[in-house]
Design a protein around this motif. Structure first.
Motif, PDB file in Angstrom:
ATOM      1  N   GLY A  14       0.836  -1.210   0.000  1.00 15.25           N
ATOM      2  CA  GLY A  14       0.000   0.000   0.000  1.00 15.25           C
ATOM      3  C   GLY A  14       0.863   1.249   0.000  1.00 15.25           C
ATOM      4  N   THR A  15       0.561   2.164  -0.910  1.00 11.16           N
ATOM      5  CA  THR A  15       1.324   3.416  -0.996  1.00 11.16           C
ATOM      6  C   THR A  15       0.516   4.456  -1.753  1.00 11.16           C
ATOM      7  OG1 THR A  15       3.350   4.426  -1.860  1.00 11.16           O
ATOM      8  CG2 THR A  15       2.453   2.633  -3.140  1.00 11.16           C
ATOM      9  N   SER A  16       0.800   5.705  -1.493  1.00  6.21           N
ATOM     10  CA  SER A  16       0.289   6.772  -2.344  1.00  6.21           C
ATOM     11  C   SER A  16       0.923   6.598  -3.720  1.00  6.21           C
ATOM     12  CB  SER A  16       0.678   8.152  -1.801  1.00  6.21           C
ATOM     13  OG  SER A  16       0.427   8.231  -0.435  1.00  6.21           O
ATOM     14  N   TYR A  17       0.354   7.267  -4.726  1.00 12.13           N
ATOM     15  CA  TYR A  17       0.897   7.151  -6.075  1.00 12.13           C
ATOM     16  C   TYR A  17       2.339   7.646  -6.113  1.00 12.13           C
ATOM     17  CZ  TYR A  17       1.535   7.621 -11.089  1.00 12.13           C
ATOM     18  OH  TYR A  17       2.018   7.510 -12.363  1.00 12.13           O
ATOM     19  N   ARG A  18       3.207   6.854  -6.743  1.00 19.57           N
ATOM     20  CA  ARG A  18       4.604   7.251  -6.908  1.00 19.57           C
ATOM     21  C   ARG A  18       4.758   7.898  -8.278  1.00 19.57           C
ATOM     22  NH1 ARG A  18       7.434   1.853  -4.128  1.00 19.57           N
ATOM     23  NH2 ARG A  18       6.805   2.448  -2.026  1.00 19.57           N
ATOM     24  N   ASP A  19       5.219   9.139  -8.292  1.00 19.86           N
ATOM     25  CA  ASP A  19       5.334   9.873  -9.558  1.00 19.86           C
ATOM     26  C   ASP A  19       6.524   9.337 -10.341  1.00 19.86           C
ATOM     27  OD1 ASP A  19       5.697  11.587 -11.666  1.00 19.86           O
ATOM     28  OD2 ASP A  19       5.088  13.355 -10.535  1.00 19.86           O
ATOM     29  N   ILE A  20       6.230   8.384 -11.221  1.00 16.98           N
ATOM     30  CA  ILE A  20       7.322   7.647 -11.842  1.00 16.98           C
ATOM     31  C   ILE A  20       7.966   8.388 -13.009  1.00 16.98           C
ATOM     32  CG2 ILE A  20       6.424   5.461 -11.013  1.00 16.98           C
ATOM     33  CD1 ILE A  20       5.397   4.914 -13.766  1.00 16.98           C
ATOM     34  N   VAL A  21       7.319   9.436 -13.507  1.00 16.83           N
ATOM     35  CA  VAL A  21       7.994  10.270 -14.507  1.00 16.83           C
ATOM     36  C   VAL A  21       9.185  10.954 -13.837  1.00 16.83           C
ATOM     37  CG1 VAL A  21       7.774  12.255 -16.024  1.00 16.83           C
ATOM     38  CG2 VAL A  21       5.911  10.601 -15.876  1.00 16.83           C
ATOM     39  N   LYS A  22       8.945  11.428 -12.602  1.00 23.06           N
ATOM     40  CA  LYS A  22      10.057  12.036 -11.853  1.00 23.06           C
ATOM     41  C   LYS A  22      11.138  10.998 -11.553  1.00 23.06           C
ATOM     42  CE  LYS A  22       7.579  15.768  -9.559  1.00 23.06           C
ATOM     43  NZ  LYS A  22       6.794  16.008  -8.352  1.00 23.06           N
ATOM     44  N   TRP A  23      10.707   9.769 -11.301  1.00 19.85           N
ATOM     45  CA  TRP A  23      11.680   8.693 -11.029  1.00 19.85           C
ATOM     46  C   TRP A  23      12.631   8.549 -12.226  1.00 19.85           C
ATOM     47  CZ3 TRP A  23       9.855   3.604  -8.245  1.00 19.85           C
ATOM     48  CH2 TRP A  23      10.955   2.819  -7.907  1.00 19.85           C
ATOM     49  N   ALA A  24      12.089   8.477 -13.429  1.00 24.74           N
ATOM     50  CA  ALA A  24      12.938   8.354 -14.624  1.00 24.74           C
ATOM     51  C   ALA A  24      13.842   9.580 -14.766  1.00 24.74           C
ATOM     52  CB  ALA A  24      12.065   8.173 -15.861  1.00 24.74           C
ATOM     53  N   GLN A  25      13.298  10.764 -14.469  1.00 22.25           N
ATOM     54  CA  GLN A  25      14.115  11.987 -14.567  1.00 22.25           C
ATOM     55  C   GLN A  25      15.246  11.971 -13.537  1.00 22.25           C
ATOM     56  OE1 GLN A  25      10.984  14.855 -14.107  1.00 22.25           O
ATOM     57  NE2 GLN A  25      10.521  14.930 -16.303  1.00 22.25           N
ATOM     58  N   SER A  26      14.967  11.426 -12.349  1.00 24.75           N
ATOM     59  CA  SER A  26      16.017  11.331 -11.326  1.00 24.75           C
ATOM     60  C   SER A  26      17.122  10.380 -11.779  1.00 24.75           C
ATOM     61  CB  SER A  26      15.426  10.863  -9.986  1.00 24.75           C
ATOM     62  OG  SER A  26      14.607  11.880  -9.437  1.00 24.75           O
ATOM     63  N   LEU A  27      16.749   9.309 -12.479  1.00 20.48           N
ATOM     64  CA  LEU A  27      17.767   8.392 -13.019  1.00 20.48           C
ATOM     65  C   LEU A  27      18.614   9.096 -14.079  1.00 20.48           C
ATOM     66  CD1 LEU A  27      15.463   5.277 -13.146  1.00 20.48           C
ATOM     67  CD2 LEU A  27      17.623   5.372 -11.872  1.00 20.48           C
ATOM     68  N   ASP A  28      17.975   9.935 -14.906  1.00 17.84           N
ATOM     69  CA  ASP A  28      18.724  10.729 -15.891  1.00 17.84           C
ATOM     70  C   ASP A  28      19.728  11.642 -15.186  1.00 17.84           C
ATOM     71  OD1 ASP A  28      17.147   9.596 -17.851  1.00 17.84           O
ATOM     72  OD2 ASP A  28      15.874  11.358 -18.131  1.00 17.84           O
ATOM     73  N   ALA A  29      19.252  12.281 -14.116  1.00 20.03           N
ATOM     74  CA  ALA A  29      20.121  13.206 -13.372  1.00 20.03           C
ATOM     75  C   ALA A  29      21.304  12.450 -12.774  1.00 20.03           C
ATOM     76  CB  ALA A  29      19.320  13.912 -12.274  1.00 20.03           C
ATOM     77  N   MET A  30      21.055  11.244 -12.287  1.00 16.93           N
ATOM     78  CA  MET A  30      22.143  10.449 -11.703  1.00 16.93           C
ATOM     79  C   MET A  30      23.145  10.026 -12.770  1.00 16.93           C
ATOM     80  SD  MET A  30      20.568   8.189  -8.637  1.00 16.93           S
ATOM     81  CE  MET A  30      19.023   7.660  -9.265  1.00 16.93           C
ATOM     82  N   ARG A  31      22.628   9.765 -13.978  1.00 16.00           N
ATOM     83  CA  ARG A  31      23.527   9.382 -15.069  1.00 16.00           C
ATOM     84  C   ARG A  31      24.495  10.530 -15.372  1.00 16.00           C
ATOM     85  NH1 ARG A  31      19.670   7.475 -18.873  1.00 16.00           N
ATOM     86  NH2 ARG A  31      19.805   9.474 -19.904  1.00 16.00           N
ATOM     87  N   ARG A  32      23.992  11.747 -15.237  1.00 10.75           N
ATOM     88  CA  ARG A  32      24.816  12.912 -15.588  1.00 10.75           C
ATOM     89  C   ARG A  32      25.953  13.188 -14.605  1.00 10.75           C
ATOM     90  NH1 ARG A  32      19.687  15.022 -17.423  1.00 10.75           N
ATOM     91  NH2 ARG A  32      19.329  15.976 -15.391  1.00 10.75           N
ATOM     92  N   VAL A  33      25.917  12.620 -13.386  1.00  6.31           N
ATOM     93  CA  VAL A  33      26.995  12.919 -12.438  1.00  6.31           C
ATOM     94  C   VAL A  33      28.281  12.179 -12.787  1.00  6.31           C
ATOM     95  CG1 VAL A  33      25.340  13.387 -10.574  1.00  6.31           C
ATOM     96  CG2 VAL A  33      26.534  11.176 -10.642  1.00  6.31           C
ATOM     97  N   GLY A  34      28.196  11.187 -13.669  1.00  3.81           N
ATOM     98  CA  GLY A  34      29.419  10.489 -14.108  1.00  3.81           C
ATOM     99  C   GLY A  34      30.054   9.641 -13.025  1.00  3.81           C
ATOM    100  N   ALA A  35      29.236   8.836 -12.354  1.00  2.55           N
ATOM    101  CA  ALA A  35      29.753   8.026 -11.248  1.00  2.55           C
ATOM    102  C   ALA A  35      30.634   6.887 -11.755  1.00  2.55           C
ATOM    103  CB  ALA A  35      28.582   7.447 -10.448  1.00  2.55           C
ATOM    104  N   GLU A  36      31.660   6.564 -10.977  1.00  5.71           N
ATOM    105  CA  GLU A  36      32.501   5.394 -11.249  1.00  5.71           C
ATOM    106  C   GLU A  36      32.054   4.198 -10.413  1.00  5.71           C
ATOM    107  OE1 GLU A  36      34.736   5.056 -13.499  1.00  5.71           O
ATOM    108  OE2 GLU A  36      35.168   7.126 -14.106  1.00  5.71           O
TER     109      GLU A  36
END
Ligand SMILES: [Zn+2]
Length: 585
Positions: A257-279
């Protein structure tokens, strides 16, 4: 793939000496058989990912995996150390602390919570050890913990106990693992105690700071929860994404049970993480991975998986599909379905599609028969009567209508329609039942809805699906960014599964520039020029909108110069092929 699974299941059943009665999963299994089915074997394979381990990621970062549901990550600084996430109980945290004590003599002087979930915050007291240490989190985390612990705890803990299998064991009960960890150590008969500490250092969007003499970036990254953050250590390029990625299909909806998870933002957060260039990527569940290329691939596939499910669910929804139809319609394409990070060892595509429907439209599936359905007792009694008297659904619907039991009649007529047979009679019965319910409704919303649907069933009206002049005028008047943002949910994924193309759109009337990237079944729109585009289109926003709405043809627009391809990147064929992917079919 599906056939392969069936063959594997049969082979395993044969090896286990099971008889198959030809009905697949509905066959009554012998005792112990559930542990040797194909799904069980797949989930057992996943247990290796969750095995108990302390992994040294870099000289100064280590992660404890498999002690509880959640991981705990140790980061050593100059003068002290800090911990990212604390697992779900004091007992589990105690075991991890003993391991961390082997790795460092530095005192733990801070804790970071990646989000509010129990498996990240309930072990905090052990790491703090009675001292007043800094506890970093998003500014909404404390309120979210309060909601889970005080407002909906009774139902949440009951459903969590079921979902995490805390009343099962690995014997005949069939427990294998809990997807994100070997098990949840806080509910159930063997559950531990809670040692939560409220955050003391909070932030809204981004906090660039030093903890124990180390540069640390804390960035709000809504996804699995609205309060989710990622932690980045810029000096060693270590990224801790919390629960926005782990090695299993994302829990876009959780059945506890959970409130709706805004998954468009989830995908955008993954994009943002990709941009940090993690090793190094060190998630709060499952094992860390290293190497910029691999991290990039995994974050991209995860974001694409989420976008595909979201966009195609909305596309189906806009075509009028209800949740039952959507779970059949939304199927990950093979390259995503087979990706190791998108196996359904935690979340599932089907639950996600239902949740997205619910997130946008709520519980009503759009069929008037479901608006005020018969009660459970009335339905059960009707089913028992049908079985007893060996009547048909459609005759039972007619009987219910004659007895003024309109909700039951509507439901039985709907079932009769789904079952095939005399469609004309079933539609007429359903229309009469809906009309009758409409006339009884004091709510004009319900009344109008039911009476209109009855007219549709009788073929008296057809509600126009294409945009009319008023909505076109509205679309034309709105900022072009809104229209561009709607492109992904209009992508014809079936046609785009093999397409990888990047187009840049320059709108001369507004000065806006957008990149529309199509990546094997998903479209990503960004308000920026394209990096190495395959197609560059220069036009006005109104021409582009009219083209996609089918009010203008491309060839004359190109001939008159209303559409140009600067730098020769594109021609009428390339443009037509691109546009076709977004047209309503
Ligand atoms: Zn978690």
């Amino acid at each position: 793939m599906a056939n392969g699974k069936i063959v594997l299941a049969l082979a395993i059943m044969a090896a286990a000496g099971c008889e198959n009665n030809g009905e697949g999963e509905s066959a009554a299994p012998a005792a112990g058989a559930p542990l040797s089915s194909a799904p069980a074997e797949s989930l057992k394979g996943h247990s290796n990912e969750l095995r108990r381990d302390v992994v040294k990621v870099t000289d100064t970062v280590a992660v404890a995996i498999g002690f509880g549901l959640g991981n705990s990550i140790l980061v050593e600084g100059e003068t002290c150390a800090f911990v990212v996430d604390t697992t779900e109980s004091r007992e589990i945290a105690q075991e991890i602390l003993a391991e961390f004590d082997q790795l460092t003599d530095l005192p733990i002087e801070a804790i970071v919570y990646t989000h509010n979930h129990a498996d990240h915050v309930f072990g905090a007291e052990i790491f703090a050890n009675g001292r007043d240490i800094g506890i970093y989190a998003h500014e909404t985390t404390a309120a979210e913990v309060n909601k889970a612990v005080n407002i909906i705890r009774p139902i949440l803990s009951q459903r969590s106990a079921r979902m995490f299998g805390t009343y099962l064991d690995a014997g005949d009960n069939g427990f294998i693992n809990a997807g994100l960890g070997p098990g949840l150590g806080v509910t159930g008969p063997n559950g531990g105690s809670i040692g939560y500490l409220p955050p003391t250092k909070t932030f809204a969007n981004r906090l660039e700071t030093e903890i124990c003499g180390r540069a640390v970036v804390l960035q709000h990254a809504p996804g699995e929860t609205d309060d989710q953050i990622y932690v980045f250590l810029p000096d060693e390029k270590v990224l801790m994404p919390g629960d926005n990625i782990y090695k299993a299909f994302p829990n876009l909806y959780t059945i506890r049970g959970t409130s709706y998870r805004d998954i468009v933002k989830w995908a955008q957060s993954l994009d943002a993480m990709r941009r940090v260039g993690a090793e190094y990527l060190v998630p709060s569940h499952t094992r860390p991975i290293s190497g910029r290329g691999e991290i990039n691939d995994v974050l991209t596939a995860y974001a694409d998986g989420i976008r595909f499910v979201h966009d195609q669910t909305v596309r189906g929804m806009n075509k009028g599909m209800d949740p039952g139809a959507l779970v059949e319609f939304v199927q990950l394409p093979p390259h995503l379905k087979d990706h190791p990070y998108l196996q359904e060892h935690y979340g599932t595509v089907r639950w996600s599609a239902r949740s997205i429907y619910d997130g946008y439209l709520g519980w009503f599936n759009g069929d008037g028969a479901a608006l005020n359905p018969p009660g459970r007792a009335e339905r059960a009694e009707a089913m028992a009567k049908i079985a007893r008297e060996q009547t048909t659904l459609i005759d039972a619907a007619a009987d219910a209508l004659a007895a003024d039991r309109f909700a039951l009649a509507a439901e039985l007529a709907t079932l009769a329609l789904d079952a095939g047979g005399d469609e004309t009679r079933a539609r007429a019965l359903k229309a009469d039942a809906l009309s009758a319910m409409g006339y009884q409704s004091v709510s004009p919303n319900g009344r109008n809805y039911l009476l209109t649907q009855a007219r549709e069933l009788r073929g008296e009206v057809k509600i126009e699906e294409l945009p009319d002049e008023r909505s076109i005028a509205f679309t034309r008047a709105a900022p072009i960014a809104n229209f561009m943002a709607s492109l992904p949910v209009n992508l014809n994924a079936e046609e785009a599964l093999e397409v990888e193309r990047k187009a840049e759109f320059r709108f001369t009337d507004t000065g806006d520039v957008f990149t529309v990237e199509i990546r094997r079944g998903v479209a990503i729109v960004t308000p920026a020029p394209a990096d190495e585009p395959d197609l560059v289109v220069e036009t006005t926003s109104l021409v582009w909108i009219d083209l996609l709405l089918g009010r203008r043809r491309a060839a004359p627009a190109i001939a008159t110069g209303a559409i140009k391809f600067p730098g020769g990147l594109g021609d009428i064929a390339a443009f037509g092929n691109f546009m076709k992917l977004f047209r309503a079919e």
